[in-house]
Design a protein around this motif. Structure first.
Motif, short mmCIF file in Angstrom:
data_model
loop_
_atom_site.label_atom_id
_atom_site.label_comp_id
_atom_site.label_asym_id
_atom_site.label_seq_id
_atom_site.Cartn_x
_atom_site.Cartn_y
_atom_site.Cartn_z
N ARG A 282 0.84 -1.21 0.00
CA ARG A 282 0.00 0.00 0.00
C ARG A 282 0.87 1.25 0.00
O ARG A 282 0.57 2.23 -0.70
N LEU A 283 1.94 1.23 0.78
CA LEU A 283 2.85 2.38 0.79
C LEU A 283 3.43 2.61 -0.60
O LEU A 283 3.54 3.76 -1.06
N ARG A 284 3.81 1.53 -1.27
CA ARG A 284 4.34 1.68 -2.64
C ARG A 284 3.30 2.28 -3.58
O ARG A 284 3.63 3.11 -4.43
N ALA A 285 2.06 1.88 -3.42
CA ALA A 285 1.00 2.45 -4.26
C ALA A 285 0.82 3.94 -4.00
O ALA A 285 0.63 4.73 -4.93
N ILE A 286 0.92 4.33 -2.73
CA ILE A 286 0.79 5.75 -2.38
C ILE A 286 1.91 6.56 -3.01
O ILE A 286 1.70 7.64 -3.56
N LYS A 287 3.14 6.04 -2.93
CA LYS A 287 4.29 6.75 -3.47
C LYS A 287 4.43 6.61 -5.00
O LYS A 287 5.28 7.26 -5.60
N GLN A 288 3.63 5.74 -5.59
CA GLN A 288 3.77 5.42 -7.02
C GLN A 288 5.20 4.99 -7.31
O GLN A 288 5.85 5.47 -8.22
N ARG A 289 5.67 4.06 -6.49
CA ARG A 289 7.05 3.60 -6.54
C ARG A 289 7.03 2.07 -6.52
O ARG A 289 7.19 1.45 -5.48
N PRO A 290 6.81 1.42 -7.68
CA PRO A 290 6.58 -0.02 -7.70
C PRO A 290 7.79 -0.88 -7.34
O PRO A 290 7.62 -1.97 -6.80
N ASP A 291 9.01 -0.41 -7.61
CA ASP A 291 10.17 -1.28 -7.46
C ASP A 291 11.33 -0.69 -6.67
O ASP A 291 12.12 -1.44 -6.08
N LYS A 292 11.50 0.60 -6.67
CA LYS A 292 12.69 1.21 -6.05
C LYS A 292 12.78 0.81 -4.58
O LYS A 292 11.78 0.86 -3.86
N PRO A 293 13.97 0.39 -4.12
CA PRO A 293 14.07 -0.08 -2.74
C PRO A 293 13.67 0.99 -1.73
O PRO A 293 13.86 2.18 -1.95
N LEU A 294 13.12 0.53 -0.62
CA LEU A 294 12.65 1.41 0.45
C LEU A 294 13.61 1.33 1.63
O LEU A 294 14.10 0.26 1.98
N ALA A 295 13.88 2.46 2.26
CA ALA A 295 14.71 2.48 3.46
C ALA A 295 13.91 2.04 4.66
O ALA A 295 12.70 2.30 4.76
N ILE A 296 14.59 1.37 5.59
CA ILE A 296 13.93 0.96 6.82
C ILE A 296 14.64 1.57 8.01
O ILE A 296 15.81 1.94 7.94
N MET A 297 13.91 1.68 9.13
CA MET A 297 14.46 2.23 10.36
C MET A 297 14.20 1.25 11.50
O MET A 297 13.14 0.65 11.58
N VAL A 298 15.21 1.12 12.37
CA VAL A 298 15.06 0.32 13.59
C VAL A 298 15.52 1.18 14.77
O VAL A 298 16.20 2.20 14.59
N ARG A 299 15.20 0.71 15.96
CA ARG A 299 15.52 1.51 17.14
C ARG A 299 17.01 1.51 17.45
O ARG A 299 17.58 2.54 17.83
N ASP A 300 17.66 0.35 17.30
CA ASP A 300 19.03 0.25 17.79
C ASP A 300 19.83 -0.74 16.95
O ASP A 300 19.30 -1.42 16.06
N LEU A 301 21.13 -0.79 17.24
CA LEU A 301 22.05 -1.63 16.50
C LEU A 301 21.73 -3.11 16.67
O LEU A 301 21.90 -3.91 15.74
N GLU A 302 21.27 -3.49 17.86
CA GLU A 302 20.94 -4.90 18.12
C GLU A 302 19.83 -5.38 17.18
O GLU A 302 19.91 -6.49 16.63
#
Length: 814
Positions: A282-302
């Motif tokens: 759904r996020l890809r549909a909103i951005k009209q970005r079918p294939d380009k890789p998406l960045a992810i975020m996590v809280r910490d290094l672990e």
């Protein structure tokens, strides 16, 4: 006494980012040694002195004045410290030995994030101060400010954020002198609260007390606030109605698989659960970005270490103050949704860098997609009203706040090449920190290229590369470009005396430059600027062999270049070799549809191709039309681009016939390479006649690929053989040309060097041939670093004109 340290601390941005910590300690030690060698006052002198001291460099927005205050009072000195347009100015009164010790200590141990470039001392009559104070900012002096970059949240603020007994417990805007937003909220310099967007939030008595308290970490910390006086979170539901309990509602929606727009320090992100395939789709549909890789975020290094392979250098980068996105290989059996980076073996990951992010991760899914909220081809949104206008059809809620963003700033992106860090996008956390050019020049504004655009300004020997501006084809992108150029000039108090720009007349950046009134214009060839950018980053002022490999850039002969071996100085270049021209049927359409390039390649080589799988889905009428275009030479510009050759191979082996984002085909071709395949295809290099460039022929390479396809050879083996062949062809040709030119140094630049196999393989092969190789590390090798090269060329041309009293005319041929 005038002590200059320009060539020591400014080495720091030239170190690999993973080495910043130990590099900073080393440079501070060197600064201390230099300061001692320049000291002319006996350390035993107790004579009462008064000195006026001007400190230049990155000394605003880094807690410098509080640091100076504590150091001066510790040494029993009286006087004052104040920001000014020139940096930080001090008046010190006290024993001469204590003043000397103060200066030595300050140079050896400045606050984190500070870079001292020059210290100027002047003896003055005593004014008989009774104490040491932080004074209001001064308006005089020659403007020479440096603007600070944004900092990720520090460990002390994180501890306070999570401490239920602390006044700022769960305050999403917690910051101090060591962390928090800077560049993104800065209206001007000197760096005072009144010139930031925090001016709209007057300090409450508690914060004012900390601001005035020399023992506090928030002593003169300009962006500080607390729940009583700072911004507050704002939550708007699907209908645009404001609701209470913003954090809880946002986290609940993300847990349910919804998509939420979240305002950060540099703009809005779209966030979703990165392990939920439906949410990511759904996020890809909103951005009209079918294939380009998406960045992810996590809280910490672990958490990051459970998803990707994290080396020690990568861990240092992830945890560094800029908190960049670092591209790292997936671990097997990853829980991430397959749509995060389809067709690729790695993902861009970053750690939480604002208090709001930390608070979200206490309740939200443990891995979030965190990608810029923007229309295709337009910059990321920065205002709540813009986000709300797109709320209904775009996402399920908006989490915002009323602190305005002055300088839009995307996340920075770095890719690890073995033990080397390579900057792909230099933006938040790095812009607008300066680069030392190593040569003086008048102030120059470099306008960049057509994609991945940045702007660069120079003052003296320093170049200030802007944040990532990106695309400039849309009206919104052009408005962002203009704002970035205007804001950078105003912030740094620089009025350009000349403009440097690309040769391509259709780039918005070129049109902007040519329309700019009252200054000299300097046209710089695209690939010369690429090599000059690498030379500037590596402090090279002599002739090199330049290896410029990218998508396309307008050559000085009017054709499209992109696979070039050049002889370069900063002021001039000559074309020594290039790849054989490849037709682009349909011009821009061939970039979006690489199958056109593959068909043109086969057609030019006279090879049969009707049975190749990649053409089975192309209508016969379309194929016939392209053949006719090629035969008649209609709308078929030719290019020597290596990037387009990668596209053609990806289409030829039926991997990628159409692309949805820049370099998609090349990235996927790299990703499928068989690491155990070391074979190559035949190749030939024809020598140019009458001084013409050599041509790296590709017909034998094509025949080898077609033969492998006929034999049913796997895509991964063909992709590896293609990479190996390109490396061997370039290394052999470079080595020969280097011998002929009497040059033993090679500078590498252009977007193709984002390819890990090409970059590492070429460096190894060239070094084995006895050549010294220079690459980019802290400046993007793609067009995001082009403006720095334009500055370097323009500055060198100016120096040349000063020597020869000739006018500047732009890129010259050697």
């Amino acid at each position: 006494m005038d002590i200059s340290f320009v060539h020591w601390p400014f080495l720091l941005p030239l170190l690999p980012p993973a080495c910043y910590t130990w590099g900073a300690h080393l440079l501070r030690y060197l600064s201390r040694l230099i300061s001692l060698s320049f000291s002319t006052v006996p350390a035993t002198s107790n004579a009462h002195k008064a000195k006026k001291i001007l400190i230049s460099g990155m000394v605003q927005g880094v807690g410098f004045r509080p640091h100076v205050y504590r150091l001066a009072t510790h040494n029993g000195l009286c006087g004052l410290v104040a920001n000014s347009l020139a940096g930080v100015e001090l008046v010190l009164e006290g024993a001469e030995a204590k003043i000397t010790l103060f200066i030595e200590t300050l140079l050896a141990s400045p606050p984190p994030g500070a870079i001292i470039t020059r210290v100027t001392e002047q003896n003055i009559p005593a004014q008989h101060f009774s104490a040491f104070t932080i004074a209001p900012s001064l308006t005089g002096g020659t403007p020479a400010p440096l603007a600070p970059a944004d900092f990720g949240m520090c460990a002390e603020c994180e501890r306070e954020l999570l401490d239920a007994g602390n006044h700022r417990f769960q305050h999403p805007f917690i910051s101090c002198t060591a962390c928090g937003p800077r560049f993104t909220l800065l209206r001007g310099l000197p760096y005072d609260r009144s010139l930031t967007t925090m001016a709209a939030f007057p300090l409450c008595p508690i914060c004012q007390k900390e601001y005035d308290d020399p023992s506090s970490r928030r002593f003169h910390a300009e962006p500080i606030c607390c729940p009583n006086c700072g911004p507050r979170l704002l939550f708007y539901d699907k209908n645009g109605t404001e609701a209470t309990n913003p954090l809880h509602k946002t986290a609940a929606l993300l847990t349910q698989g919804k998509v939420v727009a979240i305002k950060g320090v540099g703009g809005f992100h779209l966030a979703a659960d990165a392990c939920n395939q439906t949410a990511v789709a759904r996020l890809r549909a909103i951005k009209q970005r079918p294939d380009k890789p998406l960045a992810i975020m996590v809280r910490d290094l672990e958490t990051a270490a459970t998803l990707v392979h994290v080396s020690r250098d990568a861990a240092d980068l992830l945890c560094s103050s800029p908190r960049p996105i670092v591209i790292l290989p997936f671990k097997s059996a990853t829980p991430l949704a397959g749509l995060i980076a389809p067709g690729l073996a790695e993902v861009g990951i970053m750690l939480a860098y604002t208090p709001l992010h930390y608070l979200l991760f206490d309740q939200a899914p443990r891995v979030l997609v965190m990608t810029s909220f923007n229309k295709p081809g337009s910059p990321m949104l920065t205002s709540t009203s813009e986000a709300l206008r797109r709320l209904g059809s775009a996402c399920d809620a908006v989490l915002s706040h009323p602190r305005k963003i002055i300088n839009r700033c995307d996340d920075s992106v770095i890719r690890m090449h073995a033990d080397q860090a390579q900057m792909l996008r230099r933006s938040r956390g790095y812009a607008p920190l300066p680069i030392d050019l190593g040569m003086e020049s008048p102030s120059i504004l470099a306008c960049g290229a057509g994609e991945k655009v940045t702007i660069c300004l120079s003052r003296g020997s320093l170049a200030f590369l802007s944040q990532h501006v990106g695309e400039t084809r849309s009206p919104a992108g052009q408005h962002h470009y203009q704002a970035a150029a205007t804001n950078l000039q105003a912030l740094l108090h620089i009025t350009p005396q000349s403009l440097a720009h690309d040769l391509h007349p259709d780039y918005y950046s070129t049109r902007f430059a040519l329309a700019y009134p009252g200054v000299q214009k300097i046209a710089v060839q695209h690939h010369h600027a690429h090599i000059a950018s690498c030379m500037a980053e590596n402090k090279i002022d002599r002739a090199v062999i330049g290896l410029a490999l990218d998508g396309t850039g307008l050559g000085s002969d009017g054709t499209l270049w992109g696979g070039e071996i050049l002889r370069c100085t900063l002021s001039a270049f000559s074309r020594l070799a290039h790849f054989a021209p490849l037709a682009m049927p349909g011009a821009e359409a061939a970039i979006k549809e690489p199958w056109r390039l593959a068909l043109a390649w086969l057609h030019d080589a006279g090879l049969p191709h009707s049975d190749l799988a990649f053409l089975h889905e192309i209508p016969a009428s379309k194929k016939e039309m392209l053949r006719e275009m090629l035969d008649r030479g209609v709308n078929c510009p030719v290019t020597s681009s290596l990037g387009r050759l990668f596209d053609a191979v990806a289409a030829l082996i039926n991997l990628r016939g159409r692309i949805t984002f820049s370099a998609q085909a090349a990235m996927e071709l790299e990703a499928i390479c068989d690491p155990h395949e070391h074979g190559t295809y035949p190749f030939a290099v024809s020598r140019g006649l009458g001084g013409a460039p050599s041509v790296m022929e590709t017909s034998d390479l094509l025949q080898g690929i077609v033969n492998d396809l006929d034999r049913g050879t796997g895509q991964g083996i063909i992709a590896a053989r293609f990479h190996n062949t390109i490396i061997a062809m370039l290394a052999k040709t470079c080595a020969r040309l280097a011998r002929e030119q009497g040059i033993d140094e090679v500078a590498c630049s252009g977007g193709v060097f984002q390819n890990r196999i090409i970059s590492q393989g070429l460096q190894k092969a060239l070094r084995e041939a006895g050549l010294t190789v220079y690459c980019h590390h802290n400046i993007p090798c793609n067009d995001g670093g082009l403006a720095l090269g334009q500055i370097a060329v323009a500055a060198a041309l100016h120096a040349l004109s000063q020597e020869s009293s000739t006018s500047l005319v732009g890129t010259r041929h050697a």
